[in-house]
Write a protein that holds these residues in place. Structure first.
Motif, PDB file in Angstrom:
ATOM      1  N   VAL A 116     -59.922  25.370 -25.392  1.00 28.83           N
ATOM      2  CA  VAL A 116     -61.264  25.560 -24.738  1.00 28.83           C
ATOM      3  C   VAL A 116     -62.490  25.899 -25.764  1.00 28.83           C
ATOM      4  O   VAL A 116     -63.479  25.559 -25.616  1.00 28.83           O
ATOM      5  N   ASP A 117     -62.143  26.446 -26.947  1.00 31.97           N
ATOM      6  CA  ASP A 117     -63.077  26.728 -28.033  1.00 31.97           C
ATOM      7  C   ASP A 117     -63.064  25.846 -29.141  1.00 31.97           C
ATOM      8  O   ASP A 117     -63.379  26.178 -30.368  1.00 31.97           O
ATOM      9  N   VAL A 118     -62.412  24.466 -28.943  1.00 29.54           N
ATOM     10  CA  VAL A 118     -61.844  23.733 -29.996  1.00 29.54           C
ATOM     11  C   VAL A 118     -62.810  22.382 -29.655  1.00 29.54           C
ATOM     12  O   VAL A 118     -62.460  21.526 -28.781  1.00 29.54           O
ATOM     13  N   PRO A 119     -63.880  22.307 -30.314  1.00 29.45           N
ATOM     14  CA  PRO A 119     -64.647  21.131 -29.851  1.00 29.45           C
ATOM     15  C   PRO A 119     -63.955  19.713 -29.958  1.00 29.45           C
ATOM     16  O   PRO A 119     -64.353  18.880 -28.983  1.00 29.45           O
ATOM     17  N   GLY A 120     -63.103  19.408 -30.825  1.00 29.44           N
ATOM     18  CA  GLY A 120     -62.374  18.084 -30.836  1.00 29.44           C
ATOM     19  C   GLY A 120     -61.672  18.069 -29.405  1.00 29.44           C
ATOM     20  O   GLY A 120     -61.548  16.810 -28.993  1.00 29.44           O
ATOM     21  N   ARG A 121     -61.010  19.032 -29.168  1.00 28.45           N
ATOM     22  CA  ARG A 121     -60.235  18.869 -27.766  1.00 28.45           C
ATOM     23  C   ARG A 121     -61.072  18.628 -26.671  1.00 28.45           C
ATOM     24  O   ARG A 121     -60.792  18.000 -25.823  1.00 28.45           O
TER      25      ARG A 121
ATOM     26  N   THR B  65     -69.362  19.403 -35.718  1.00 24.87           N
ATOM     27  CA  THR B  65     -69.418  20.676 -35.660  1.00 24.87           C
ATOM     28  C   THR B  65     -68.006  21.106 -35.672  1.00 24.87           C
ATOM     29  O   THR B  65     -67.179  20.620 -35.149  1.00 24.87           O
ATOM     30  N   PRO B  66     -67.788  22.360 -36.130  1.00 27.12           N
ATOM     31  CA  PRO B  66     -66.652  22.862 -36.371  1.00 27.12           C
ATOM     32  C   PRO B  66     -66.082  23.694 -35.438  1.00 27.12           C
ATOM     33  O   PRO B  66     -66.879  24.197 -34.305  1.00 27.12           O
ATOM     34  N   SER B  67     -64.603  24.046 -35.381  1.00 28.63           N
ATOM     35  CA  SER B  67     -63.966  24.867 -34.390  1.00 28.63           C
ATOM     36  C   SER B  67     -64.185  26.327 -35.055  1.00 28.63           C
ATOM     37  O   SER B  67     -63.435  26.653 -35.832  1.00 28.63           O
ATOM     38  N   SER B  68     -65.228  26.959 -34.616  1.00 28.85           N
ATOM     39  CA  SER B  68     -65.679  28.250 -35.167  1.00 28.85           C
ATOM     40  C   SER B  68     -64.817  29.524 -34.373  1.00 28.85           C
ATOM     41  O   SER B  68     -65.082  30.741 -34.599  1.00 28.85           O
ATOM     42  N   GLY B  69     -64.296  29.269 -33.116  1.00 27.30           N
ATOM     43  CA  GLY B  69     -63.878  30.256 -32.234  1.00 27.30           C
ATOM     44  C   GLY B  69     -65.089  30.920 -31.463  1.00 27.30           C
ATOM     45  O   GLY B  69     -66.218  30.352 -31.464  1.00 27.30           O
ATOM     46  N   ARG B  70     -64.819  31.840 -30.729  1.00 22.88           N
ATOM     47  CA  ARG B  70     -65.648  32.276 -29.734  1.00 22.88           C
ATOM     48  C   ARG B  70     -66.622  33.331 -30.283  1.00 22.88           C
ATOM     49  O   ARG B  70     -67.397  33.809 -29.468  1.00 22.88           O
ATOM     50  N   PHE B  71     -66.553  34.027 -31.263  1.00 23.75           N
ATOM     51  CA  PHE B  71     -67.235  35.132 -31.802  1.00 23.75           C
ATOM     52  C   PHE B  71     -68.175  34.821 -33.016  1.00 23.75           C
ATOM     53  O   PHE B  71     -68.728  35.452 -33.686  1.00 23.75           O
ATOM     54  N   THR B  72     -67.763  33.621 -33.653  1.00 27.04           N
ATOM     55  CA  THR B  72     -68.460  33.126 -34.790  1.00 27.04           C
ATOM     56  C   THR B  72     -69.517  32.033 -34.567  1.00 27.04           C
ATOM     57  O   THR B  72     -69.681  31.215 -33.960  1.00 27.04           O
ATOM     58  N   ALA B  73     -70.882  32.650 -35.005  1.00 26.22           N
ATOM     59  CA  ALA B  73     -72.229  31.844 -34.431  1.00 26.22           C
ATOM     60  C   ALA B  73     -72.329  30.529 -35.559  1.00 26.22           C
ATOM     61  O   ALA B  73     -71.717  30.739 -36.709  1.00 26.22           O
ATOM     62  N   VAL B  74     -72.601  29.269 -35.021  1.00 33.56           N
ATOM     63  CA  VAL B  74     -72.745  28.415 -35.875  1.00 33.56           C
ATOM     64  C   VAL B  74     -74.283  27.803 -35.664  1.00 33.56           C
ATOM     65  O   VAL B  74     -74.712  27.518 -34.691  1.00 33.56           O
ATOM     66  N   ASN B  75     -75.111  28.136 -36.556  1.00 33.32           N
ATOM     67  CA  ASN B  75     -76.536  28.003 -36.313  1.00 33.32           C
ATOM     68  C   ASN B  75     -77.052  26.505 -36.331  1.00 33.32           C
ATOM     69  O   ASN B  75     -78.128  26.270 -35.749  1.00 33.32           O
ATOM     70  N   ALA B  76     -76.388  25.798 -36.817  1.00 35.51           N
ATOM     71  CA  ALA B  76     -76.831  24.113 -36.692  1.00 35.51           C
ATOM     72  C   ALA B  76     -75.700  23.393 -36.948  1.00 35.51           C
ATOM     73  O   ALA B  76     -74.462  23.774 -37.782  1.00 35.51           O
ATOM     74  N   PRO B  77     -75.502  22.063 -36.449  1.00 39.07           N
ATOM     75  CA  PRO B  77     -74.328  21.255 -37.145  1.00 39.07           C
ATOM     76  C   PRO B  77     -74.544  20.747 -38.114  1.00 39.07           C
ATOM     77  O   PRO B  77     -75.576  20.766 -38.774  1.00 39.07           O
ATOM     78  N   THR B  78     -73.625  20.153 -38.846  1.00 34.20           N
ATOM     79  CA  THR B  78     -73.723  19.657 -40.174  1.00 34.20           C
ATOM     80  C   THR B  78     -73.988  18.072 -40.155  1.00 34.20           C
ATOM     81  O   THR B  78     -73.482  17.215 -39.461  1.00 34.20           O
ATOM     82  N   THR B  79     -75.041  17.964 -40.951  1.00 35.08           N
ATOM     83  CA  THR B  79     -75.286  16.360 -40.995  1.00 35.08           C
ATOM     84  C   THR B  79     -74.340  15.690 -42.116  1.00 35.08           C
ATOM     85  O   THR B  79     -74.302  15.973 -43.102  1.00 35.08           O
TER      86      THR B  79
END
Length: 567
Positions: free
Chosen positions: A264-269, A379-393
Motif C-alpha cells: 500500500v505504501d509502494v508507488p510502483g505496486r 517518486t520513491p517508496s519512502s514508507g508512511r513516515f518519511t516525507a518526500v517534498n517533491a518528485p524527482t525530474t
C-alpha cells in the motif's frame, strides 16, 4: 504487534512478505513494454481509485492541503458513534463528524455499519443488539440534515471472514434481515455489499441468488482486492458474467479496500493496482487500511507532509479529460494508467512495478503535432513516515512524433518507484487549467452522459433532486488557480425545458448565489453558455453547482452541465 488485519493478510499468503518486510519481485522480466493509445478514450477521468478506508479522522486530519491535490473520489468511514479501535487506536473517523472535511474536498462516503463494534473481527452480541444499533446509526444519519455526501450504507464488512454463523445464523439470511431494517428507516440511500475479503464466485453466487430472490440486491456491489493485483481483471470479468447469468441488471462496482500491507505504501505496486481498477471501470476504489487512520492510509505524514506514494496520487489528481487505453504485457510487472486532456493537449502517463530498462509506447498522438516535449519524473517508496517534498525530474527532452507514434525508453527503473511521463506540444500549454469538464468533477446523485456536441464528448445530466440531504443533486468542481482574484466563470450547459432554469452556485463553503440558464435547443445539445464572476483564492477551490444542497432553497427547472471555464 500483529493485528487481526495483518493476521488476515498472513492467512491469504503474504506471510513471507510481511515477515521479511520486503516485496516479491514482479513476475515480468525487465525489458517490458506498456502501450498507451491516446486515441482510445474509454471513460472520463473521475479519479475513481483515489480513496481510502478510514482515510480521514476528526479535527481535519490530514490537512485539506494534502487532500485537494489528489482529488479524493470517495471514502469508507466508520458508522456514527464508532466503536471500532483499529489496531488499538482510539475510536475515530465517525462518518458524520468527518463529513464537513470530506465535503470541502469533494469526496463522498460509504458508512461501514459494523464498525459500531469495538473489536475486529467483530464480536457478535445478539440480533436484538445489532438491530438496535442499526436503528441508532440510521437515525443519527437522518438527523444530520447538512450531510449530503453519504454514498451508501455498507451493511457488513468481510462476512466471509468476520460473520459469526454459529451465533448469528447464515450470513445471506442476516443480509436480508439487515437490509430490510435499514430500508424501513431509509428508503433512499444506496446499500453496499457484500464487501467480502476476497472475490469468490461460489460465495458471490449464493449471495446474489438469495438477494435477488428476496428483493435485497445491493445498489453497489463491493469486494476487496488485497492479495494480488493480477486478479483484478479476471475477478471483474467473472463477476459481470455471473451477474448476467443470474438475470441481474449491472450493478455499480466498488473495490473499497485494495493493496496488501507490503504494497500500500509502494508507488510502483499502486500504479499497477490503479491501472487495473481504471481499466475495469470500477466506480470507486479505496486504499486499504493497515496502520494509522486519518493519514489517507499512509499518503500523509505529520498531518500535512506528502510521502512518496502521495505524489503518484497527485499525478492522478492532475489528470483531466479522458482515461485512455493502457496495455501491459501481462497482468504482473510493468503497468500503469493514462489520460488525455484534449483542451490543453496533455498526455499524462503514470506507471511502475518493474525494474531495469523498460519502454512506454504511445500511439494516437497526432493532435500534439510533429514535435513534443517529454518530461519524466519519479517518486520513491519512502514508507508512511518519511516525507518526500517533491518528485524527482529524471529528464526533459524534445522528441519527434512519427505517424502519431512515440517510443520512450525508461532506463534504470526501480520496481518500487512510480514514474510519470508527461507529453505536450513544444509550443507549450496554458499556464493553468482553465476548462473543467463536468464529467471530471465530483458528481452527486446525477449522471455522467455523452454527447457529440459536448466539450470532450461528456457532460453531467439528471441533476434533478432537491429537498433532502440523501438525494440532493450537485456537482463539485475542484479547481486550481494561480492567483487570488475575481475570475469570469463561463458555464457550458443545455436546458431543454423551454423556460429559464436555475441552479445554486457556492464556492469554498461561502454564500449561495443563483445561476440562470435560458432555454436551449434541447437536452444533450450543447454550445450555449452563461457567465458569472467568482472570487477565488490562490490554489485549490471547490465550486458547487446544485439543484439541491444544504442552506440552498433549491433550483428551478433543470439544466445539464458541460463544463466551466475560468478566465
Amino acid at each position: 504487534m500483529i493485528t487481526p488485519q495483518i493476521k488476515r493478510a498472513i492467512a491469504t499468503g503474504l506471510a513471507a512478505v510481511l515477515l521479511t518486510g520486503g516485496l516479491a519481485a514482479p513476475a515480468e522480466a525487465a525489458g517490458a513494454t506498456l502501450t498507451v493509445n491516446v486515441a482510445q478514450p474509454f471513460r472520463p477521468v473521475t479519479h475513481a481509485a483515489s480513496g481510502g478506508l478510514y482515510g480521514l479522522a476528526e479535527n481535519n486530519r490530514p490537512a485539506d492541503s494534502t487532500l485537494l491535490p489528489i482529488k479524493v473520489n470517495s471514502l469508507t468511514q466508520p458508522a456514527p458513534g464508532v466503536g471500532q479501535r483499529p489496531n488499538g487506536q482510539p475510536p475515530g473517523g465517525d462518518a458524520l463528524l468527518v463529513a464537513p472535511q470530506a465535503t470541502r474536498v469533494g469526496a463522498g462516503q460509504f458508512i461501514r455499519m459494523p464498525d459500531i463494534y469495538p473489536d475486529f473481527p467483530y464480536r457478535w452480541v445478539s440480533w436484538d443488539d445489532w438491530l438496535a444499533k442499526v436503528t441508532t446509526m440510521v437515525n443519527a444519519r437522518l438527523s444530520a440534515t447538512t450531510v449530503t455526501n453519504v454514498l451508501g450504507w455498507e451493511l457488513w464488512n468481510e462476512p466471509d471472514y468476520t460473520w459469526n454463523t454459529a451465533a448469528a445464523g447464515n450470513f445471506n439470511d442476516g443480509w436480508v434481515r439487515t437490509f430490510r431494517a435499514v430500508r424501513a428507516l431509509d428508503s433512499l440511500t444506496p446499500i453496499v455489499g457484500p464487501s467480502t475479503a476476497v472475490y469468490n464466485r461460489s460465495w458471490m453466487q449464493a449471495f446474489l441468488t438469495r438477494a435477488r430472490d428476496t428483493g435485497t440486491l445491493p445498489d453497489i456491489i463491493c469486494w476487496h482486492e488485497l492479495t494480488d493485483a493480477g486478479r483484478i481483471a479476471s475477478d471483474l470479468a467473472d463477476y459481470r458474467n455471473l451477474e448476467a447469468s443470474l438475470g441481474i441488471s449491472p450493478r455499480r462496482i466498488s473495490i473499497n479496500e485494495y493493496a496488501a500491507p507490503a504494497e500500500v505504501d509502494v508507488p510502483g505496486r499502486i500504479a499497477s493496482y490503479v491501472g487495473k481498477l481504471e481499466r475495469g471501470n470500477v466506480e470507486s476504489a479505496h486504499r486499504a487500511f493497515w496502520y494509522e487512520y486519518g493519514t489517507m492510509n499512509g499518503l500523509v505524514t505529520g498531518n500535512s507532509q506528502p510521502t512518496g506514494t502521495w505524489w503518484l496520487y497527485k499525478w492522478y489528481g492532475d489528470m483531466a479529460g479522458s482515461m485512455v487505453a493502457t496495455s501491459p504485457t501481462s497482468q504482473s510487472g510493468l503497468d500503469g494508467f493514462a489520460s488525455y486532456d484534449g483542451t490543453r493537449r496533455i498526455v499524462n502517463v503514470v506507471f511502475g512495478n518493474e525494474a531495469g530498462t523498460n519502454t512506454v509506447n504511445l500511439t494516437g498522438l497526432g493532435a500534439l503535432g510533429s514535435s513534443v516535449r517529454v518530461t519524466l519524473l519519479s517518486t520513491p517508496s519512502s514508507g508512511r513516515f518519511t516525507a518526500v517534498n517533491a518528485p524527482t525530474t529524471v529528464s526533459t527532452t524534445t522528441r519527434t512524433v512519427t505517424d502519431g507514434r512515440l517510443s520512450v525508453s525508461v532506463p534504470g527503473m526501480v520496481a518500487t518507484s512510480a514514474y510519470q511521463l508527461v507529453v505536450e506540444p513544444v509550443s507549450g500549454v496554458p499556464a493553468y487549467q482553465q476548462r473543467y469538464e463536468a464529467e471530471n468533477a465530483s458528481v452527486f446523485r446525477a449522471q455522467r452522459l455523452s454527447a457529440t456536441s459536448a466539450s470532450g464528448g461528456g457532460y453531467v445530466g439528471r441533476i434533478d433532486n432537491a429537498g433532502t440531504p440523501r438525494t440532493d443533486s450537485y456537482v463539485d468542481f475542484v479547481v486550481n488557480v494561480p492567483t487570488a482574484r475575481a475570475y469570469t466563470m463561463t458555464i457550458g450547459y443545455a436546458n431543454g425545458t423551454g423556460a429559464t432554469a436555475t441552479q445554486g452556485l457556492a464556492y469554498n463553503g461561502g454564500a449561495w448565489a443563483t445561476v440562470s440558464y435560458p432555454p436551449t435547443a434541447g437536452w444533450g445539445q450543447f454550445g450555449a453558455t452563461v457567465s458569472t464572476s467568482v472570487t477565488l483564492r490562490a490554489g485549490y477551490n471547490v465550486i458547487r453547482l446544485a439543484k439541491g444542497s444544504p442552506h440552498f432553497a433549491g433550483g428551478t427547472g433543470y439544466a445539464e452541465l458541460d463544463y466551466l471555464q475560468l478566465t
